[in-house]
Motif scaffolding. Structure first.
Motif, short mmCIF file in Angstrom:
data_model
loop_
_atom_site.label_atom_id
_atom_site.label_comp_id
_atom_site.label_asym_id
_atom_site.label_seq_id
_atom_site.Cartn_x
_atom_site.Cartn_y
_atom_site.Cartn_z
N ASP A 198 -7.06 -37.85 17.86
CA ASP A 198 -6.11 -37.75 18.97
C ASP A 198 -6.61 -38.18 20.34
O ASP A 198 -5.82 -38.38 21.24
N SER A 199 -7.90 -38.33 20.53
CA SER A 199 -8.38 -38.53 21.89
C SER A 199 -8.07 -39.89 22.49
O SER A 199 -7.95 -40.02 23.70
N GLY A 200 -7.96 -40.94 21.70
CA GLY A 200 -7.63 -42.26 22.22
C GLY A 200 -8.76 -42.95 22.96
O GLY A 200 -8.55 -43.95 23.63
N THR A 201 -9.97 -42.43 22.86
CA THR A 201 -11.12 -43.08 23.50
C THR A 201 -11.59 -44.25 22.64
O THR A 201 -11.24 -44.36 21.47
N ASP A 202 -12.41 -45.11 23.24
CA ASP A 202 -12.97 -46.22 22.47
C ASP A 202 -13.75 -45.71 21.27
O ASP A 202 -13.66 -46.25 20.17
N GLU A 203 -14.50 -44.64 21.47
CA GLU A 203 -15.29 -44.07 20.38
C GLU A 203 -14.40 -43.53 19.26
O GLU A 203 -14.67 -43.76 18.08
N SER A 204 -13.31 -42.86 19.61
CA SER A 204 -12.43 -42.31 18.57
C SER A 204 -11.70 -43.42 17.82
O SER A 204 -11.45 -43.30 16.62
N ILE A 205 -11.38 -44.50 18.49
CA ILE A 205 -10.75 -45.64 17.81
C ILE A 205 -11.71 -46.24 16.80
O ILE A 205 -11.33 -46.52 15.65
N CYS A 206 -12.96 -46.41 17.17
CA CYS A 206 -13.97 -46.93 16.24
C CYS A 206 -14.17 -45.99 15.06
O CYS A 206 -14.29 -46.43 13.91
N THR A 207 -14.18 -44.70 15.33
CA THR A 207 -14.33 -43.72 14.26
C THR A 207 -13.13 -43.78 13.31
O THR A 207 -13.29 -43.72 12.09
#
Length: 106
Positions: free
Chosen positions: A69-78
């Protein structure tokens, strides 16, 4: 001999484009329709649009949760990494003869 045709859908927009073909496959003698539902279809924050697929009377054979849910670059990669792992596992279980994924040429 029947053929299993699996449709991959991750968003409401592309499901709308795939729906007529999915319904045609579902009504074709000798064809077995599988659906592989993922992405924003499963997110309550995006309306949980998997319900539209069910309301259309189409099966949901696999639900693969990958969104964070966070929408950060890191969460997208994950999310991408989770998808690669989980999609392979789901496809192994389904073992379709054909996989349909909506895309566009470059």
């Amino acid at each position: 001999m029947s053929r299993t045709i699996c449709f991959f859908t991750g968003t409401r927009a592309e499901y709308g484009l795939l729906r007529p073909l999915m319904k045609a496959v579902a009504s074709t003698p000798g064809a077995v329709l599988n659906t592989f539902v993922t992405g924003t279809h499963l997110a309550e924050s995006s309306g949980a649009t998997w319900r539209e697929i069910a309301a259309d009377g189409l099966p949901i054979d696999e639900r693969v949760e990958v969104l964070l849910d966070s929408g950060t670059d890191e969460s997208i990669c994950t999310s991408i990494g989770l998808g690669v792992m989980r999609y392979g596992e789901a496809l192994k279980r389904l073992a379709p003869d054909m996989l349909v994924i909506l895309g566009r040429p470059l």
